[in-house]
Design a protein around this motif. Structure first.
Motif, PDB file in Angstrom:
ATOM      1  N   LEU A 248       0.807  -1.218   0.000  1.00  0.00           N
ATOM      2  CA  LEU A 248       0.000   0.000   0.000  1.00  0.00           C
ATOM      3  C   LEU A 248       0.843   1.272   0.000  1.00  0.00           C
ATOM      4  CD1 LEU A 248      -2.826  -1.029   2.508  1.00  0.00           C
ATOM      5  CD2 LEU A 248      -2.844  -1.124  -0.008  1.00  0.00           C
ATOM      6  N   VAL A 249       2.101   1.164   0.374  1.00  0.00           N
ATOM      7  CA  VAL A 249       2.953   2.352   0.443  1.00  0.00           C
ATOM      8  C   VAL A 249       4.042   2.343  -0.631  1.00  0.00           C
ATOM      9  CG1 VAL A 249       2.562   2.678   2.913  1.00  0.00           C
ATOM     10  CG2 VAL A 249       4.448   1.225   2.149  1.00  0.00           C
ATOM     11  N   THR A 250       3.982   1.407  -1.540  1.00  0.00           N
ATOM     12  CA  THR A 250       4.978   1.324  -2.612  1.00  0.00           C
ATOM     13  C   THR A 250       4.589   2.248  -3.753  1.00  0.00           C
ATOM     14  OG1 THR A 250       5.435  -0.984  -2.049  1.00  0.00           O
ATOM     15  CG2 THR A 250       6.177  -0.218  -4.212  1.00  0.00           C
ATOM     16  N   GLY A 251       5.524   3.059  -4.181  1.00  0.00           N
ATOM     17  CA  GLY A 251       5.267   3.999  -5.261  1.00  0.00           C
ATOM     18  C   GLY A 251       5.420   3.377  -6.634  1.00  0.00           C
ATOM     19  N   VAL A 252       5.278   4.218  -7.653  1.00  0.00           N
ATOM     20  CA  VAL A 252       5.384   3.747  -9.037  1.00  0.00           C
ATOM     21  C   VAL A 252       6.781   3.204  -9.322  1.00  0.00           C
ATOM     22  CG1 VAL A 252       5.229   4.432 -11.457  1.00  0.00           C
ATOM     23  CG2 VAL A 252       3.614   5.365  -9.788  1.00  0.00           C
ATOM     24  N   GLY A 253       7.800   3.913  -8.826  1.00  0.00           N
ATOM     25  CA  GLY A 253       9.168   3.455  -9.037  1.00  0.00           C
ATOM     26  C   GLY A 253       9.423   2.095  -8.419  1.00  0.00           C
ATOM     27  N   GLY A 254       8.858   1.882  -7.226  1.00  0.00           N
ATOM     28  CA  GLY A 254       9.025   0.589  -6.574  1.00  0.00           C
ATOM     29  C   GLY A 254       8.364  -0.535  -7.351  1.00  0.00           C
ATOM     30  N   PHE A 255       7.152  -0.281  -7.843  1.00  0.00           N
ATOM     31  CA  PHE A 255       6.460  -1.294  -8.639  1.00  0.00           C
ATOM     32  C   PHE A 255       7.231  -1.600  -9.926  1.00  0.00           C
ATOM     33  CE2 PHE A 255       2.542  -0.288  -6.178  1.00  0.00           C
ATOM     34  CZ  PHE A 255       2.205  -1.597  -5.838  1.00  0.00           C
ATOM     35  N   LEU A 256       7.770  -0.562 -10.544  1.00  0.00           N
ATOM     36  CA  LEU A 256       8.540  -0.762 -11.769  1.00  0.00           C
ATOM     37  C   LEU A 256       9.791  -1.595 -11.498  1.00  0.00           C
ATOM     38  CD1 LEU A 256       8.971  -0.145 -14.769  1.00  0.00           C
ATOM     39  CD2 LEU A 256      10.131   1.967 -14.082  1.00  0.00           C
ATOM     40  N   TYR A 257      10.458  -1.283 -10.401  1.00  0.00           N
ATOM     41  CA  TYR A 257      11.682  -2.004 -10.024  1.00  0.00           C
ATOM     42  C   TYR A 257      11.399  -3.491  -9.805  1.00  0.00           C
ATOM     43  CZ  TYR A 257      15.130  -3.693  -6.616  1.00  0.00           C
ATOM     44  OH  TYR A 257      16.050  -4.445  -5.927  1.00  0.00           O
ATOM     45  N   TRP A 258      10.393  -3.780  -8.978  1.00  0.00           N
ATOM     46  CA  TRP A 258      10.081  -5.177  -8.690  1.00  0.00           C
ATOM     47  C   TRP A 258       9.508  -5.890  -9.902  1.00  0.00           C
ATOM     48  CZ3 TRP A 258      12.530  -7.115  -4.915  1.00  0.00           C
ATOM     49  CH2 TRP A 258      12.794  -6.370  -3.763  1.00  0.00           C
TER      50      TRP A 258
END
Length: 279
Positions: A248-258
């Motif tokens: 719930l606290v992961t941003g767009v960059g985090g989703f892209l990275y994973w």
């Protein structure tokens, strides 16, 4: 006087060559490089053990090395006993002493996750390292503990004749000692006093991980062997646990990275499966 062809005529430059003259040479060079890479990765496969065991061992070692490398060591050694435990565990995994690594990893996993496992108690029996109340920070310890336990109870041991050798002898082939260089290098970087959550470290780590996973995919395709894909999947498990707990606290960059890491690992697993079917 007429000049004979080839006498006194200026040499032809490379620009005078036909447009397609360079392409075969380039393709041949790339083919040689790919062939050499394939031979190298096939030679890197550990002999005497199945691919799943080799991949599990490599994945557990990678998780352990990264976890130990992130310990707060410099400029102040926060957890002395814990650091020594991590170093001994890493050495045991590098040497293939999984029967030594398994209990050490189990102890480390239990102590770090004490508030989660036995939160109703006031405190741990031995307080020598960090304590976590979430699943994400303890996931690497449990991954290493589970993998080491599986490898420790394997039937066939490498380098151990039946009925001979010590109980703590190698059950897996020894890995390159260069693995032991990673934690000291990362500890030395702590002297820069840059927090681990600074963007520069995040970008650098992401770049290294993407490059390594691309090499894993290339090695899987070249050798038609799934051990590196399995190792990458094991390495990714703690990260996916972190993502799930912080969804719930992961941003767009985090989703892209994973997403990039997951796609690369999935592609490696698919390539390994396809190569196995062809074989």
């Amino acid at each position: 006087m007429r000049e004979r062809p080839g006498c006194g005529a200026p040499p032809r430059s490379s620009c005078d060559r036909p447009a397609g003259a360079r392409r075969p040479a380039l393709r041949e060079t790339l083919s040689l490089l790919a062939g050499g890479f394939a031979v190298r990765v096939r030679a890197a496969r550990a002999g005497g053990v199945p691919g799943w065991a080799d991949g599990l061992h490599l994945g557990a070692l990678a998780v352990a090395v990264v976890t130990v490398a992130q310990l707060p060591v410099l400029p102040y050694l926060t957890y002395k006993v814990w650091t020594v435990l991590g170093v001994v565990l890493t050495v045991a995994l590098v040497r293939g002493w999984t029967r030594v690594a398994a209990p050490l990893a189990a102890i480390a996993a239990l102590l770090t996750s004490w508030p989660v496992v036995l939160g109703w108690l006031h405190g741990p029996v031995v307080d020598v390292g960090p304590l976590y109340g979430d699943l994400a920070p303890v996931a690497p310890y449990w991954v290493v503990a589970a993998a080491s336990a599986v490898l420790a109870v394997r039937r066939a041991g490498v380098g151990r004749a039946p009925g001979k050798g010590r109980w703590w002898g190698a059950t897996m082939p020894a890995r390159s000692p260069w693995w032991l260089v990673v934690p000291p290098v990362c500890w030395a970087l702590q002297l820069a006093r840059v927090p681990a959550y600074e963007p520069v470290w995040g970008v650098a780590r992401a770049g290294v991980e993407v490059v390594v996973l691309l090499l894993v995919l290339a090695a899987t395709l070249a050798a038609r062997d799934g051990r590196w894909a399995l190792a990458a999947a094991v390495f990714l498990v703690p990260g996916l646990v972190h993502l799930a707990e912080n969804l719930l606290v992961t941003g767009v960059g985090g989703f892209l990275y994973w997403s990039v890491l997951t796609v690369l690992v999935a592609a490696s697993l698919a390539a390994a499966r396809r190569g196995r079917v062809r074989a």
